[in-house]
Design a protein around this motif. Structure first.
Motif, PDB file in Angstrom:
ATOM      1  N   ARG A  13     -24.791 -37.091  -9.223  1.00  0.00           N
ATOM      2  CA  ARG A  13     -23.414 -37.601  -9.218  1.00  0.00           C
ATOM      3  C   ARG A  13     -22.771 -37.485 -10.604  1.00  0.00           C
ATOM      4  NH1 ARG A  13     -26.030 -41.872  -6.389  1.00  0.00           N
ATOM      5  NH2 ARG A  13     -25.856 -41.501  -4.156  1.00  0.00           N
ATOM      6  N   TYR A  14     -23.552 -37.731 -11.647  1.00  0.00           N
ATOM      7  CA  TYR A  14     -23.040 -37.576 -13.008  1.00  0.00           C
ATOM      8  C   TYR A  14     -22.731 -36.100 -13.282  1.00  0.00           C
ATOM      9  CZ  TYR A  14     -25.077 -42.231 -13.875  1.00  0.00           C
ATOM     10  OH  TYR A  14     -25.411 -43.557 -13.829  1.00  0.00           O
ATOM     11  N   GLU A  15     -23.671 -35.242 -12.919  1.00  0.00           N
ATOM     12  CA  GLU A  15     -23.532 -33.822 -13.224  1.00  0.00           C
ATOM     13  C   GLU A  15     -22.400 -33.182 -12.420  1.00  0.00           C
ATOM     14  OE1 GLU A  15     -26.593 -30.348 -12.742  1.00  0.00           O
ATOM     15  OE2 GLU A  15     -27.247 -31.622 -14.416  1.00  0.00           O
ATOM     16  N   GLN A  16     -22.135 -33.694 -11.249  1.00  0.00           N
ATOM     17  CA  GLN A  16     -21.052 -33.165 -10.417  1.00  0.00           C
ATOM     18  C   GLN A  16     -19.698 -33.789 -10.757  1.00  0.00           C
ATOM     19  OE1 GLN A  16     -21.382 -30.610  -8.186  1.00  0.00           O
ATOM     20  NE2 GLN A  16     -23.430 -30.486  -9.065  1.00  0.00           N
ATOM     21  N   GLY A  17     -19.694 -34.809 -11.601  1.00  0.00           N
ATOM     22  CA  GLY A  17     -18.451 -35.459 -11.992  1.00  0.00           C
ATOM     23  C   GLY A  17     -17.959 -36.505 -11.012  1.00  0.00           C
ATOM     24  N   HIS A  18     -18.841 -36.927 -10.104  1.00  0.00           N
ATOM     25  CA  HIS A  18     -18.461 -37.944  -9.123  1.00  0.00           C
ATOM     26  C   HIS A  18     -18.568 -39.358  -9.685  1.00  0.00           C
ATOM     27  CE1 HIS A  18     -18.122 -34.877  -6.122  1.00  0.00           C
ATOM     28  NE2 HIS A  18     -19.381 -34.518  -6.266  1.00  0.00           N
ATOM     29  N   ARG A  19     -19.311 -39.518 -10.761  1.00  0.00           N
ATOM     30  CA  ARG A  19     -19.472 -40.813 -11.431  1.00  0.00           C
ATOM     31  C   ARG A  19     -19.358 -40.613 -12.930  1.00  0.00           C
ATOM     32  NH1 ARG A  19     -19.463 -45.328  -8.227  1.00  0.00           N
ATOM     33  NH2 ARG A  19     -20.819 -45.056  -6.461  1.00  0.00           N
ATOM     34  N   ASP A  20     -18.780 -41.596 -13.605  1.00  0.00           N
ATOM     35  CA  ASP A  20     -18.745 -41.584 -15.069  1.00  0.00           C
ATOM     36  C   ASP A  20     -20.122 -41.934 -15.611  1.00  0.00           C
ATOM     37  OD1 ASP A  20     -16.065 -40.908 -15.316  1.00  0.00           O
ATOM     38  OD2 ASP A  20     -15.412 -42.994 -15.341  1.00  0.00           O
ATOM     39  N   LEU A  21     -20.457 -41.331 -16.728  1.00  0.00           N
ATOM     40  CA  LEU A  21     -21.740 -41.618 -17.367  1.00  0.00           C
ATOM     41  C   LEU A  21     -21.669 -42.936 -18.129  1.00  0.00           C
ATOM     42  CD1 LEU A  21     -22.352 -38.062 -18.728  1.00  0.00           C
ATOM     43  CD2 LEU A  21     -23.992 -39.290 -17.328  1.00  0.00           C
ATOM     44  N   PRO A  22     -22.587 -43.863 -17.853  1.00  0.00           N
ATOM     45  CA  PRO A  22     -22.639 -45.095 -18.644  1.00  0.00           C
ATOM     46  C   PRO A  22     -23.050 -44.785 -20.089  1.00  0.00           C
ATOM     47  CG  PRO A  22     -23.959 -45.292 -16.634  1.00  0.00           C
ATOM     48  CD  PRO A  22     -23.561 -43.861 -16.771  1.00  0.00           C
ATOM     49  N   THR A  23     -22.666 -45.647 -20.985  1.00  0.00           N
ATOM     50  CA  THR A  23     -22.981 -45.464 -22.403  1.00  0.00           C
ATOM     51  C   THR A  23     -24.474 -45.269 -22.621  1.00  0.00           C
ATOM     52  OG1 THR A  23     -21.076 -46.819 -22.994  1.00  0.00           O
ATOM     53  CG2 THR A  23     -22.739 -46.494 -24.692  1.00  0.00           C
ATOM     54  N   ARG A  24     -25.291 -46.060 -21.960  1.00  0.00           N
ATOM     55  CA  ARG A  24     -26.750 -45.955 -22.116  1.00  0.00           C
ATOM     56  C   ARG A  24     -27.237 -44.551 -21.773  1.00  0.00           C
ATOM     57  NH1 ARG A  24     -31.044 -46.200 -18.558  1.00  0.00           N
ATOM     58  NH2 ARG A  24     -29.656 -46.636 -16.822  1.00  0.00           N
ATOM     59  N   ILE A  25     -26.719 -43.975 -20.701  1.00  0.00           N
ATOM     60  CA  ILE A  25     -27.132 -42.641 -20.276  1.00  0.00           C
ATOM     61  C   ILE A  25     -26.621 -41.591 -21.257  1.00  0.00           C
ATOM     62  CG2 ILE A  25     -26.938 -40.905 -18.441  1.00  0.00           C
ATOM     63  CD1 ILE A  25     -28.724 -43.256 -17.650  1.00  0.00           C
ATOM     64  N   LEU A  26     -25.396 -41.748 -21.745  1.00  0.00           N
ATOM     65  CA  LEU A  26     -24.868 -40.822 -22.753  1.00  0.00           C
ATOM     66  C   LEU A  26     -25.751 -40.792 -23.992  1.00  0.00           C
ATOM     67  CD1 LEU A  26     -21.016 -41.433 -22.685  1.00  0.00           C
ATOM     68  CD2 LEU A  26     -22.175 -39.246 -22.357  1.00  0.00           C
ATOM     69  N   ILE A  27     -26.150 -41.970 -24.445  1.00  0.00           N
ATOM     70  CA  ILE A  27     -27.017 -42.059 -25.629  1.00  0.00           C
ATOM     71  C   ILE A  27     -28.351 -41.380 -25.352  1.00  0.00           C
ATOM     72  CG2 ILE A  27     -28.321 -43.647 -27.116  1.00  0.00           C
ATOM     73  CD1 ILE A  27     -25.901 -45.601 -26.779  1.00  0.00           C
ATOM     74  N   GLN A  28     -28.937 -41.661 -24.205  1.00  0.00           N
ATOM     75  CA  GLN A  28     -30.226 -41.063 -23.869  1.00  0.00           C
ATOM     76  C   GLN A  28     -30.127 -39.536 -23.781  1.00  0.00           C
ATOM     77  OE1 GLN A  28     -30.889 -43.698 -20.372  1.00  0.00           O
ATOM     78  NE2 GLN A  28     -32.965 -43.888 -21.180  1.00  0.00           N
ATOM     79  N   LEU A  29     -29.057 -39.032 -23.166  1.00  0.00           N
ATOM     80  CA  LEU A  29     -28.895 -37.583 -23.066  1.00  0.00           C
ATOM     81  C   LEU A  29     -28.691 -36.945 -24.433  1.00  0.00           C
ATOM     82  CD1 LEU A  29     -26.643 -37.364 -19.885  1.00  0.00           C
ATOM     83  CD2 LEU A  29     -28.989 -36.485 -20.115  1.00  0.00           C
ATOM     84  N   ALA A  30     -27.894 -37.578 -25.288  1.00  0.00           N
ATOM     85  CA  ALA A  30     -27.684 -37.050 -26.633  1.00  0.00           C
ATOM     86  C   ALA A  30     -29.009 -36.996 -27.401  1.00  0.00           C
ATOM     87  CB  ALA A  30     -26.657 -37.898 -27.385  1.00  0.00           C
ATOM     88  N   GLU A  31     -29.813 -38.036 -27.278  1.00  0.00           N
ATOM     89  CA  GLU A  31     -31.110 -38.052 -27.960  1.00  0.00           C
ATOM     90  C   GLU A  31     -32.053 -37.024 -27.350  1.00  0.00           C
ATOM     91  OE1 GLU A  31     -32.215 -42.184 -27.685  1.00  0.00           O
ATOM     92  OE2 GLU A  31     -31.097 -42.700 -29.502  1.00  0.00           O
ATOM     93  N   LEU A  32     -32.067 -36.931 -26.035  1.00  0.00           N
ATOM     94  CA  LEU A  32     -32.949 -35.985 -25.349  1.00  0.00           C
ATOM     95  C   LEU A  32     -32.650 -34.545 -25.751  1.00  0.00           C
ATOM     96  CD1 LEU A  32     -35.077 -35.451 -23.074  1.00  0.00           C
ATOM     97  CD2 LEU A  32     -33.143 -35.308 -21.511  1.00  0.00           C
ATOM     98  N   PHE A  33     -31.364 -34.199 -25.806  1.00  0.00           N
ATOM     99  CA  PHE A  33     -30.965 -32.828 -26.108  1.00  0.00           C
ATOM    100  C   PHE A  33     -30.650 -32.611 -27.587  1.00  0.00           C
ATOM    101  CE2 PHE A  33     -29.610 -33.014 -21.509  1.00  0.00           C
ATOM    102  CZ  PHE A  33     -30.654 -32.216 -21.061  1.00  0.00           C
ATOM    103  N   ASN A  34     -30.896 -33.617 -28.408  1.00  0.00           N
ATOM    104  CA  ASN A  34     -30.688 -33.529 -29.850  1.00  0.00           C
ATOM    105  C   ASN A  34     -29.274 -33.046 -30.171  1.00  0.00           C
ATOM    106  OD1 ASN A  34     -31.509 -33.866 -32.531  1.00  0.00           O
ATOM    107  ND2 ASN A  34     -31.999 -31.701 -32.714  1.00  0.00           N
ATOM    108  N   THR A  35     -28.296 -33.742 -29.616  1.00  0.00           N
ATOM    109  CA  THR A  35     -26.896 -33.421 -29.843  1.00  0.00           C
ATOM    110  C   THR A  35     -26.116 -34.713 -30.021  1.00  0.00           C
ATOM    111  OG1 THR A  35     -25.080 -32.020 -29.073  1.00  0.00           O
ATOM    112  CG2 THR A  35     -26.211 -33.323 -27.390  1.00  0.00           C
ATOM    113  N   SER A  36     -24.812 -34.618 -30.141  1.00  0.00           N
ATOM    114  CA  SER A  36     -23.998 -35.821 -30.311  1.00  0.00           C
ATOM    115  C   SER A  36     -23.290 -36.178 -29.012  1.00  0.00           C
ATOM    116  CB  SER A  36     -22.947 -35.619 -31.410  1.00  0.00           C
ATOM    117  OG  SER A  36     -21.955 -34.695 -30.988  1.00  0.00           O
ATOM    118  N   ILE A  37     -22.933 -37.426 -28.888  1.00  0.00           N
ATOM    119  CA  ILE A  37     -22.151 -37.863 -27.735  1.00  0.00           C
ATOM    120  C   ILE A  37     -20.797 -37.168 -27.752  1.00  0.00           C
ATOM    121  CG2 ILE A  37     -20.996 -39.852 -26.681  1.00  0.00           C
ATOM    122  CD1 ILE A  37     -23.434 -41.517 -27.536  1.00  0.00           C
ATOM    123  N   ASP A  38     -20.228 -36.938 -28.930  1.00  0.00           N
ATOM    124  CA  ASP A  38     -18.962 -36.214 -29.031  1.00  0.00           C
ATOM    125  C   ASP A  38     -19.081 -34.830 -28.389  1.00  0.00           C
ATOM    126  OD1 ASP A  38     -17.712 -38.313 -30.280  1.00  0.00           O
ATOM    127  OD2 ASP A  38     -17.658 -37.374 -32.256  1.00  0.00           O
TER     128      ASP A  38
END
Length: 83
Positions: free
Chosen positions: A34-59
């Motif tokens: 749902r996040y990847e398809q754009g059906h749901r907004d990503l919660p802050t916690r998930i954004l942080i985890q994805l940024a850390e996982l992929f070694n990138t910034s939330i921006d």
């Protein structure tokens, strides 16, 4: 919004399935989809985890910059809890 394209592209670039990412995030594959398809907004916690996982910034994830390099770690991370 670029965020949905970015998280899919990063996942695919790392040869990971939606199920694998979901397990790392502690959510179901259906929820991640749902996040990847754009059906749901990503919660802050998930954004942080994805940024850390992929070694990138939330921006970068949010499409606010095209520079994937993360910012230097915050000096505030090491501060003791207030109270």
């Amino acid at each position: 919004m670029k965020v949905f394209i970015r998280i899919r592209d990063l996942r695919e670039d790392h040869d990971l399935s939606q199920r694998q990412i979901a397990a790392l995030l502690g959510i179901t594959q259906a929820q991640y989809n749902r996040y990847e398809q754009g059906h749901r907004d990503l919660p802050t916690r998930i954004l942080i985890q994805l940024a850390e996982l992929f070694n990138t910034s939330i921006d970068y994830l949010l499409g606010l910059t095209d520079e994937p390099t993360p910012y230097p770690p915050s000096k505030f991370k090491s501060l003791p809890p207030h109270g």
